[in-house]
Design a protein around this motif. Structure first.
Motif, PDB file in Angstrom:
ATOM      1  N   GLY A 100       0.831  -1.191   0.000  1.00  0.00           N
ATOM      2  CA  GLY A 100       0.000   0.000   0.000  1.00  0.00           C
ATOM      3  C   GLY A 100       0.864   1.238   0.000  1.00  0.00           C
ATOM      4  O   GLY A 100       2.080   1.171  -0.204  1.00  0.00           O
ATOM      5  N   ALA A 101       0.236   2.370   0.239  1.00  0.00           N
ATOM      6  CA  ALA A 101       0.967   3.633   0.180  1.00  0.00           C
ATOM      7  C   ALA A 101       2.105   3.680   1.186  1.00  0.00           C
ATOM      8  O   ALA A 101       3.163   4.256   0.913  1.00  0.00           O
ATOM      9  N   ASP A 102       1.913   3.077   2.371  1.00  0.00           N
ATOM     10  CA  ASP A 102       2.964   3.106   3.387  1.00  0.00           C
ATOM     11  C   ASP A 102       3.940   1.950   3.256  1.00  0.00           C
ATOM     12  O   ASP A 102       4.931   1.884   3.988  1.00  0.00           O
ATOM     13  N   LEU A 103       3.673   1.036   2.344  1.00  0.00           N
ATOM     14  CA  LEU A 103       4.546  -0.114   2.132  1.00  0.00           C
ATOM     15  C   LEU A 103       4.500  -0.458   0.643  1.00  0.00           C
ATOM     16  O   LEU A 103       3.860  -1.415   0.230  1.00  0.00           O
ATOM     17  N   PRO A 104       5.190   0.328  -0.189  1.00  0.00           N
ATOM     18  CA  PRO A 104       5.031   0.176  -1.640  1.00  0.00           C
ATOM     19  C   PRO A 104       5.749  -1.006  -2.257  1.00  0.00           C
ATOM     20  O   PRO A 104       5.405  -1.424  -3.357  1.00  0.00           O
ATOM     21  N   ARG A 128       2.874  -8.065  10.876  1.00  0.00           N
ATOM     22  CA  ARG A 128       3.827  -7.081  10.347  1.00  0.00           C
ATOM     23  C   ARG A 128       4.600  -6.498  11.519  1.00  0.00           C
ATOM     24  O   ARG A 128       4.010  -5.935  12.440  1.00  0.00           O
ATOM     25  N   ARG A 150      10.147  -3.982   9.230  1.00  0.00           N
ATOM     26  CA  ARG A 150      10.263  -4.227   7.786  1.00  0.00           C
ATOM     27  C   ARG A 150       9.860  -5.644   7.404  1.00  0.00           C
ATOM     28  O   ARG A 150       9.920  -5.998   6.236  1.00  0.00           O
ATOM     29  N   SER A 155      12.171   1.930   1.593  1.00  0.00           N
ATOM     30  CA  SER A 155      10.714   2.073   1.619  1.00  0.00           C
ATOM     31  C   SER A 155      10.146   1.894   3.017  1.00  0.00           C
ATOM     32  O   SER A 155       8.949   1.843   3.193  1.00  0.00           O
TER      33      SER A 155
END
Length: 256
Positions: A189-193, A223, A226, A255
């Motif tokens: 997602g946006a926080d984990l591309p 999660r 990382r 990221s």
């Protein structure tokens, strides 16, 4: 036309360019499936140490602990053994299948993938790439299920390029590949591309048939920083569990 299939012999494995994940390297699930075929029978756990190179002869060698290693010259790319994967505290039992949805709902979920996942980190990925043509990539598009947080579903109808010598059933390495990306998309997602596959353990109970209306489910297990842990389950055209996998993914530092 698709590139020729990967070439294998008892001592050499070459991953054809068709089967890429990130650009320039092999899809982790697919490579894991090829290497797992050389490991002891049962649940095979594959650890990816380096991005698997494409179109280069890689050496397969027995390891002291009983598994097998995949080497690019002297560099260890991946290793496979029969040990069980990690356990997730307060998570489901190891290799507990994900409850399925219908093929029709999986199709709807796949269609929703394009509406909510415009930013694809690897659009040419053999498994989930949106730029792969039918009959070339697997075109698995795992959409999140609104009613089941952290869970994806997608529809899959195997084509003739994926079958083995009998021309009827899907080859095992493609089952491993199908179990790969639907897990990652539970967390991307946006926080984990971007996520990279680090460890992959799978059990294949049955090989789907050409034209089967399959459903692939993904579930986010945990999660921590990382590290992301997921599971995936493949259901065949008769609604039976064909295979299940559990994976450890790593987000690149840039990221995080």
């Amino acid at each position: 036309m698709p590139e020729p299939d990967s070439l294998t012999s008892p001592d050499v494995l070459t991953v054809a360019a068709r089967f890429n994940g990130p650009p320039g390297s092999g899809n982790g699930g697919y490579v894991a499936g090829l290497l797992a075929a050389r490991a002891p029978e049962g649940v095979a756990t594959v650890t990816l140490r380096q991005p698997p190179p494409l179109d280069r002869a890689l050496k397969v060698a027995a390891e002291p602990g009983g598994g097998v290693g995949l080497y690019d010259g002297e560099l260890l790319v991946a290793e496979a053994g029969a040990e069980l994967p990690y356990e997730v505290p307060n998570g489901p039992e190891l290799f507990e299948p994900i409850d399925p949805v219908s093929f029709e709902l999986a199709q709807e979920s796949s269609a929703a993938f394009f509406g909510g996942r415009a930013q694809h980190p690897y659009p040419t990925c053999f498994v989930c790439g949106t730029e792969r043509a039918e009959g070339d990539g697997l075109r698995l598009f795992p959409g999140l299920l609104p009613q089941r947080p952290g869970t994806t579903a997608c529809a899959w109808v195997p084509d003739a390029s994926l079958t083995g010598p009998d021309g009827a059933r899907v080859r095992p390495e493609f089952v491993w590949a199908a179990l790969d990306c639907p897990g990652a998309w539970t967390a991307l997602g946006a926080d984990l591309p971007v996520l990279l596959l680090g460890r992959f353990a799978a059990r294949v109970d049955a090989l789907p048939y050409l034209g089967d209306r399959c459903v692939v489910m993904g579930r986010l297990l945990a999660r921590v920083g990382r590290k992301v842990r997921t599971s995936t389950t493949l259901y065949d055209g008769d609604g039976r569990v064909a295979a299940h996998a559990e994976a450890l993914w790593i987000a690149p530092r840039e990221s995080a």
